[in-house]
Design a protein around this motif. Structure first.
Motif, PDB file in Angstrom:
ATOM      1  N   SER A  75      -0.925   4.684  11.154  1.00 40.07           N
ATOM      2  CA  SER A  75      -0.834   4.565  10.099  1.00 40.07           C
ATOM      3  C   SER A  75       0.378   3.265  10.291  1.00 40.07           C
ATOM      4  N   TYR A  76       1.103   3.945  10.901  1.00 39.78           N
ATOM      5  CA  TYR A  76       2.467   2.921  10.831  1.00 39.78           C
ATOM      6  C   TYR A  76       2.171   1.335  11.666  1.00 39.78           C
ATOM      7  N   ALA A  77       1.867   2.198  13.118  1.00 37.71           N
ATOM      8  CA  ALA A  77       0.817   0.622  14.221  1.00 37.71           C
ATOM      9  C   ALA A  77      -0.193  -0.572  12.950  1.00 37.71           C
ATOM     10  N   LEU A  78      -1.056  -0.092  11.995  1.00 42.27           N
ATOM     11  CA  LEU A  78      -1.104  -0.682  11.121  1.00 42.27           C
ATOM     12  C   LEU A  78      -0.569  -1.745  10.350  1.00 42.27           C
ATOM     13  N   GLY A  79       0.752  -1.147   9.678  1.00 41.88           N
ATOM     14  CA  GLY A  79       1.928  -1.511   8.992  1.00 41.88           C
ATOM     15  C   GLY A  79       1.316  -0.513   7.545  1.00 41.88           C
ATOM     16  N   ARG A  80       0.537   0.172   7.492  1.00 42.08           N
ATOM     17  CA  ARG A  80       0.667   1.335   6.217  1.00 42.08           C
ATOM     18  C   ARG A  80       1.179   1.975   6.081  1.00 42.08           C
ATOM     19  N   THR A  81       2.549   1.372   5.660  1.00 36.94           N
ATOM     20  CA  THR A  81       3.139   2.475   4.977  1.00 36.94           C
ATOM     21  C   THR A  81       3.580   3.405   4.060  1.00 36.94           C
ATOM     22  N   ARG A  82       2.427   2.928   3.177  1.00 37.14           N
ATOM     23  CA  ARG A  82       2.029   4.281   1.465  1.00 37.14           C
ATOM     24  C   ARG A  82       0.583   5.043   2.443  1.00 37.14           C
ATOM     25  N   GLN A  83       0.105   4.605   3.149  1.00 40.72           N
ATOM     26  CA  GLN A  83      -0.741   5.490   3.412  1.00 40.72           C
ATOM     27  C   GLN A  83       0.167   7.103   4.168  1.00 40.72           C
ATOM     28  N   ALA A  84       0.721   6.600   5.016  1.00 43.94           N
ATOM     29  CA  ALA A  84       1.565   7.938   6.109  1.00 43.94           C
ATOM     30  C   ALA A  84       2.387   8.473   5.398  1.00 43.94           C
ATOM     31  N   HIS A  85       2.319   7.587   3.863  1.00 41.34           N
ATOM     32  CA  HIS A  85       3.693   8.343   2.359  1.00 41.34           C
ATOM     33  C   HIS A  85       2.735   9.545   2.634  1.00 41.34           C
ATOM     34  N   ARG A  86       1.728   9.098   2.088  1.00 44.26           N
ATOM     35  CA  ARG A  86       0.992  10.167   1.631  1.00 44.26           C
ATOM     36  C   ARG A  86      -0.049  11.140   2.371  1.00 44.26           C
ATOM     37  N   THR A  87      -0.289  10.437   3.592  1.00 39.77           N
ATOM     38  CA  THR A  87      -0.762  12.169   4.237  1.00 39.77           C
ATOM     39  C   THR A  87       0.120  12.919   4.718  1.00 39.77           C
TER      40      THR A  87
END
Length: 537
Positions: A75-87
């Motif tokens: 997720s961080y490699a793709l810039g998706r910080t909110r997705q990472a946090h939800r995971t």
């Protein structure tokens, strides 16, 4: 909220390695005097309880932190910080449920679990460890999230906090209980209570660090629903859990078989069995040291390779895999062969109240086995990073079946008895590591040169090991009149001299044989300067 922190692959590994070295030093300061305090029988009870805890902990937490770090890294490699946090949030909920279930089993099923191991005196320690499994489950979520962001410092600090608390409270409780006249198995439970207290304090630290360093979340970012995240987590975690659990499950079955066969086939009493297994479990503390350093590499390999694969950076993934194999060889070979070469004096030095002749011979075999454990761990991580999570399950299952068959038959032979346990361990992990290496070579989208990674470090380690044995023998000839009369200080001097000479010889040979490359060092903080200082090309 704090700005995002990120560490390079081997930079993060270096941070974890520092923390793990510190933890292992603290752990040695804890376990070595503790085993001498508890004696052979109490030591067996302590190890039995800890094996139950480790197995349930592995089943409930082994796969999810790896899966979490992998998904967060992607997720961080793709810039998706909110997705990472939800995971992370979904994972924490799953950890809590699994931790409570494991707690219930250990607390109310302690007598049943101890009976399964053929050692009813381990029940007290199992109950004392029950709360820890809940805390460690939550800890694993925080650590997996931080490692997925390639931010390894909180994990290292929390491990040190956990180890220090275990050291202070565990030793104090065990000594106090023995002083007031409690039996050794109650003192073992007191020592284990220090482990539980350490996990609680460590969890408090990780929660505070998380609140202080939460990354800013992107507004308007669409995230997958919780159910989809959970499905993907479990799809990754279940195979990894099965793979990781194999070691703990096999260790648990090994404990049951060895203790049962000593009593049933050889007629050992409960106390005789506890004494024999106490020597074996003391050796396991030293045997586990090399593989514990691999945690730093394995924790960094999966998110780093996963990120490179996600970004389709084949060159970077190849660089990380090759470097991890070289670094594993540079660490595992000298440590394992060093344990083999100095097995007898090391056991005598650390466990003076134990059967040194028995312990030294057990440790010699386990030292060689530790090399293959390290190779198995790093290849497991590489396979998991490339999505081949089922392969380590199969290879470990094959090795585990071989170990169980060998242990069942060898321990029952009067001429072999407890020595059958380390022999089975050696064969098990040698076979597993070999199968893993074959699998990695087949799935990697680039060429791997195993002889180039392993032969020169192996040669340097063999020279080092024989030099260490020779230096110790020479020093002992002049300084030790007899084994029975030797003081701890004299033995420490002889062992220290042997290790010092071995380290110098190994370091010289590593540089002379070009066992490490500039590309490996450049992945370390300030590695380019170190490469220039050592003239490594």
């Amino acid at each position: 909220m704090a700005t995002e922190k990120k560490q390079s692959f081997l930079g993060g590994a270096a941070v974890l390695a520092f923390g793990i070295v510190a933890v292992k030093i603290i752990g040695a300061v804890f376990k070595i005097p503790l085993r001498n305090i508890l004696g052979e029988g109490g030591s067996a009870d302590f190890s039995n309880a800890y094996n139950i805890y480790a197995t349930l902990l592995t089943v409930s937490t082994a796969g999810l932190p790896v899966a979490l770090s992998k998904l967060v890294s992607e997720s961080y490699a793709l810039g998706r910080t909110r997705q990472a946090h939800r995971t992370f949030r979904v994972s924490l909920s799953v950890f809590l449920v699994l931790g409570v279930a494991s707690f219930a089993l250990m607390w109310w099923g302690s007598d049943l679990l101890a009976g399964f191991l053929n050692n009813p005196r381990a029940a007290y320690g199992i109950r004392a460890l029950a709360p820890a499994v809940v805390c460690v489950g939550c800890l694993s979520a925080f650590r997996g999230y931080a490692q997925g962001r390639q931010y390894m410092t909180p994990t290292a600090v929390s491990q040190i906090i956990e180890a220090l608390c275990k050291l202070v409270l565990g030793l104090a409780l065990s000594m106090w209980l023995l002083r007031i006249g409690q039996p050794d198995y109650i003192a073992a439970a007191g020592a284990i209570a220090g482990v539980t207290a350490g996990t609680i304090l460590s969890l408090v630290y990780m929660a505070i660090d998380y609140l202080r360093h939460r990354p800013a979340l992107r507004r308007g970012e669409r995230c997958a629903p919780d159910r989809a995240i959970l499905r993907r987590l479990l799809a990754l975690a279940i195979p990894i859990t099965l793979s990781s659990s194999m070691v703990s499950l096999i260790t648990l079955i090994d404990t049951k078989l060895v203790q049962g066969r000593l009593q049933d086939a050889l007629g050992y009493t409960l106390d005789q069995m506890r004494a024999a297994y106490g020597n074996y479990s003391a050796c396991m503390d030293l045997y586990n040291l090399p593989s514990s350093l691999m945690v730093a590499l394995t924790a960094s390999v999966i998110p780093a390779v996963s990120a490179a694969v996600t970004q389709r950076d084949r060159r970077q993934s190849a660089r990380i895999v090759r470097s991890s194999l070289r670094v594993t060889a540079l660490l595992a070979f000298p440590m394992g062969l060093g344990l083999w070469a100095l097995s007898d004096p090391l056991f005598r030095l650390f466990y003076r109240s134990y059967n040194a002749e028995l312990g030294g011979s057990l440790l010699a075999v386990l030292g060689i086995a530790s090399i293959f454990v390290c190779l198995m761990l790093i290849t497991n991580s590489i396979l998991q990073a490339y999505g081949r999570v089922s392969v380590p399950i199969v290879t470990m299952l094959v090795g585990g079946v071989v170990k169980i068959v060998l242990n069942y038959n060898l321990v029952a032979l009067p001429s072999v008895n407890i020595h059958g346990a380390p022999i089975g361990t050696l064969v098990c992990f040698a076979l597993t590591a070999l199968l893993n290496l074959i699998a990695v070579a087949r799935i990697a989208p680039f060429r791997l040169n195993y002889p180039g990674y392993f032969l020169r470090p192996l040669f340097a380690s063999l020279v080092m090991a024989f030099a260490a044995r020779g230096v110790y023998a020479l020093a002992a000839h002049f300084l030790i009149p007899s084994v029975e009369e030797v003081s701890r200080l004299t033995l420490l001097l002889c062992v220290g001299l042997a290790i010092g000479v071995a380290v110098v010889i190994y370091g010289v040979l590593v540089l002379a044989l070009h066992c490490i490359r500039r590309s490996d060092l450049e992945l370390l903080p300030k590695g380019d300067k170190l490469a220039r200082l050592l003239h490594i090309s």
